[in-house]
Design an enzyme around this catalytic site. Structure first.
Site, PDB file in Angstrom:
ATOM      1  N   CYS A 106     -15.049  -8.048   3.006  1.00 27.37           N
ATOM      2  CA  CYS A 106     -14.454  -8.267   4.323  1.00 27.37           C
ATOM      3  C   CYS A 106     -14.279  -6.916   5.018  1.00 27.37           C
ATOM      4  O   CYS A 106     -13.804  -5.965   4.404  1.00 27.37           O
ATOM      5  CB  CYS A 106     -13.101  -8.953   4.159  1.00 27.37           C
ATOM      6  N   HIS A 148     -15.460 -18.254   5.689  1.00 28.84           N
ATOM      7  CA  HIS A 148     -14.693 -17.002   5.565  1.00 28.84           C
ATOM      8  C   HIS A 148     -14.051 -16.654   6.918  1.00 28.84           C
ATOM      9  O   HIS A 148     -12.859 -16.310   6.975  1.00 28.84           O
ATOM     10  CB  HIS A 148     -15.654 -15.895   5.090  1.00 28.84           C
ATOM     11  N   GLU A 149     -14.826 -16.765   7.995  1.00 26.49           N
ATOM     12  CA  GLU A 149     -14.303 -16.372   9.315  1.00 26.49           C
ATOM     13  C   GLU A 149     -13.249 -17.362   9.814  1.00 26.49           C
ATOM     14  O   GLU A 149     -12.253 -16.960  10.421  1.00 26.49           O
ATOM     15  CB  GLU A 149     -15.440 -16.231  10.335  1.00 26.49           C
ATOM     16  N   HIS A 152      -9.944 -16.600   8.439  1.00 25.02           N
ATOM     17  CA  HIS A 152      -9.244 -15.522   9.162  1.00 25.02           C
ATOM     18  C   HIS A 152      -8.373 -16.087  10.285  1.00 25.02           C
ATOM     19  O   HIS A 152      -7.299 -15.552  10.568  1.00 25.02           O
ATOM     20  CB  HIS A 152     -10.243 -14.541   9.788  1.00 25.02           C
TER      21      HIS A 152
HETATM   22 CO    CO Z   1     -13.285 -11.074   6.609  1.00 24.16          CO
END
Ligand code: CO
Length: 183
Positions: A106, A148-149, A152
């Site tokens: 990341c 993954h995004e 966030h």
């Molecule tokens: Co990330």
């Protein structure tokens, strides 16, 4: 902050600390914005400057995705750039299937790597940069990056979900593999 979450704290080894002190354009762990729920985008015009900033920052990195909180904006906007580049506003995973596992890193946690179990395929719904309805069928790496995004946007970082024994610190400049510890 009422909308932030409180997971175990990652200890940054001294050797890797300089990567986190670098006040670049990407917000680094443990900034609280990375642990905060991002808000739905309602004003597309106001989102344009965030998107262009995200695009230019992402194009200057080796990363394959970026979420708005990583540039200090708690807005539900992600960019993925595996094979094809997608800007997705207010992304929602509508359907998911299968499982896959891969090493993730990341841009906000430079030097940390580890394996995360994710869905192999996802159907993502959201808006394009200019407000057009988007439906994306993603699989493999594209699906991993999108998950993954989107994490966030919910204050979730990949090491929260990673197989704990698989986590390690490594970066080419330092070139020394270090075990991961939590507070
Ligand atoms: Co990330």
């Amino acid at each position: 902050m009422t909308n932030s979450i409180n997971p175990p704290e990652l200890l940054i080894p001294d050797l890797y600390a300089p990567l986190f002190q670098d006040k670049g354009e990407i917000i680094k762990y443990p900034d609280i914005i990375l642990r905060t729920q991002s808000l739905l985008v309602e004003d597309l015009d106001a989102a344009q400057s965030v998107i262009s900033k995200m695009s230019s920052i992402l194009s200057n990195t080796t990363g394959v995705g970026l979420a708005a909180p990583q540039i200090g904006e708690n807005k539900r906007i992600i960019i993925t750039k595996h094979e094809k580049r997608h800007v997705i506003i207010n992304p929602v995973i509508e359907e998911s299937s299968g499982f896959t596992v891969a090493d993730e890193g990341c841009l906000s946690i430079p030097g940390l790597w580890g394996k995360v179990i994710r869905c192999e395929k996802v159907i993502l719904r959201g808006l394009s940069q200019h407000g057009k309805e988007l439906v994306l069928h993603l699989s493999g790496t594209g699906a991993i990056v999108a998950q993954h995004e989107i994490d966030h946007l919910n204050g979730v970082l990949f090491f929260d979900k990673a197989l704990k024994d698989s986590l390690y610190w490594w970066c080419p400049v330092i070139n020394k593999k270090i075990a991961v510890e939590f507070a």
